[in-house]
Design a protein around this motif. Structure first.
Motif, PDB file in Angstrom:
ATOM      1  N   LYS A   1       0.830  -1.199   0.000  1.00 54.93           N
ATOM      2  CA  LYS A   1       0.000   0.000   0.000  1.00 54.93           C
ATOM      3  C   LYS A   1       0.866   1.252   0.000  1.00 54.93           C
ATOM      4  O   LYS A   1       0.617   2.207  -0.740  1.00 54.93           O
TER       5      LYS A   1
ATOM      6  N   SER B   1       2.371   1.913  -3.414  1.00 51.05           N
ATOM      7  CA  SER B   1       1.408   2.487  -4.350  1.00 51.05           C
ATOM      8  C   SER B   1       1.223   3.973  -4.100  1.00 51.05           C
ATOM      9  O   SER B   1       1.217   4.775  -5.025  1.00 51.05           O
TER      10      SER B   1
ATOM     11  N   GLU C   1      -3.861   4.378 -11.155  1.00 51.92           N
ATOM     12  CA  GLU C   1      -4.337   3.626  -9.984  1.00 51.92           C
ATOM     13  C   GLU C   1      -4.953   2.284 -10.373  1.00 51.92           C
ATOM     14  O   GLU C   1      -4.840   1.306  -9.633  1.00 51.92           O
TER      15      GLU C   1
ATOM     16  N   GLU D   1      -3.408  -1.151  -8.753  1.00 54.90           N
ATOM     17  CA  GLU D   1      -4.208  -2.052  -7.921  1.00 54.90           C
ATOM     18  C   GLU D   1      -4.001  -3.496  -8.337  1.00 54.90           C
ATOM     19  O   GLU D   1      -3.857  -4.389  -7.491  1.00 54.90           O
ATOM     20  N   LYS D   2      -3.975  -3.751  -9.620  1.00 53.49           N
ATOM     21  CA  LYS D   2      -3.790  -5.118 -10.106  1.00 53.49           C
ATOM     22  C   LYS D   2      -2.377  -5.617  -9.821  1.00 53.49           C
ATOM     23  O   LYS D   2      -2.180  -6.751  -9.351  1.00 53.49           O
TER      24      LYS D   2
ATOM     25  N   ASP E   1      -0.325  -4.605  -7.463  1.00 53.67           N
ATOM     26  CA  ASP E   1      -0.141  -4.763  -6.025  1.00 53.67           C
ATOM     27  C   ASP E   1      -0.888  -5.980  -5.484  1.00 53.67           C
ATOM     28  O   ASP E   1      -0.371  -6.718  -4.651  1.00 53.67           O
ATOM     29  N   ARG E   2      -2.112  -6.164  -5.961  1.00 50.88           N
ATOM     30  CA  ARG E   2      -2.914  -7.300  -5.476  1.00 50.88           C
ATOM     31  C   ARG E   2      -2.265  -8.631  -5.859  1.00 50.88           C
ATOM     32  O   ARG E   2      -2.182  -9.553  -5.039  1.00 50.88           O
TER      33      ARG E   2
END
Length: 215
Positions: free
Chosen positions: A15, A18, A150, A154-155, A157-158
């Motif tokens: 997090k 990001s 963003e 998100e993809k 990082d996930r």
């Protein structure tokens, strides 16, 4: 309990990485402290080798994953949706599509190595989310656009969070185990995951080229 704590720590690192990426509107110089890497700290980004919470060889792999991820995010910091959608020509790839592609590649290698499933044996949800991005080409040019940074972060990082959690469960014997039926010939998990790393390096060059062409 310790494993749960490690997972929470990794989630926090991801997090923070990001947020740091999205907050910066300009490229960092090499003299600037690096982005907070997923699953690591600001102090060890340039240390390739074993890491706490992993077996020695797995930790070395994770250190390479962290370093390469930091490097590929440098060229895209502060990019607008227009920049991410920029096409050099009608056969080119956009930076946005390639960021999505990197998340897709890692996800499919997770399925192959963590779940011990054949290549192309994807769940419907994975195929729907990542299939077009994995293949790129005309389908990606038509559908992967109009998204802010963003969306891609998100993809990335996930998917990376899941990789780090799963790698922490595995040992060096697993990493060195050989898949005799891989299309390239006998290939161990270390080679497969090193390919995930060098694949990011390959697209990093494309990011830099495309960025140099954006007016």
């Amino acid at each position: 309990m310790e494993q749960k704590s490690n997972a929470v720590d990794r989630r926090r690192f991801i997090k923070q990485a990001s947020l740091a990426t999205l907050a910066s509107g300009a490229l960092l110089s090499w003299s600037t402290p690096p982005l907070q890497p997923s699953g690591g700290s600001l102090n060890d980004i340039n240390i390739v080798g074993p890491k706490d919470g992993y077996s020695p060889q797995v930790g070395t792999l994770v250190s390479m994953m962290n370093w390469m991820r930091y490097v590929i995010l440098r060229p895209v910091q502060g990019m607008s949706t227009k920049d991410l959608d920029y096409l050099v020509d009608d056969k080119a790839k956009t930076i946005g599509a390639m960021l999505y592609h990197l998340a897709a590649t890692e996800r499919f290698y997770q399925v192959d190595t963590f779940e011990n499933r054949a290549w192309d044996d994807w769940d419907a949800a994975d195929a729907e989310e990542f299939g077009v991005a994995m293949g790129l080409g005309d389908a990606a040019r038509a559908s992967i656009k109009g998204n802010p940074l963003e969306f891609y972060m998100e993809k990335l990082d996930r998917v990376r969070e899941h990789s780090l959690i799963e790698l922490a469960k595995r040992d060096d014997d697993w990493l060195l185990s050989v898949d005799q039926d891989w299309p390239w010939g006998p290939t161990n998990n270390y080679c497969k995951w090193f390919h995930v790393v060098e694949h990011e390096s390959n697209h990093n060059g494309q990011f830099k080229f495309i960025k140099s062409r954006i007016s």
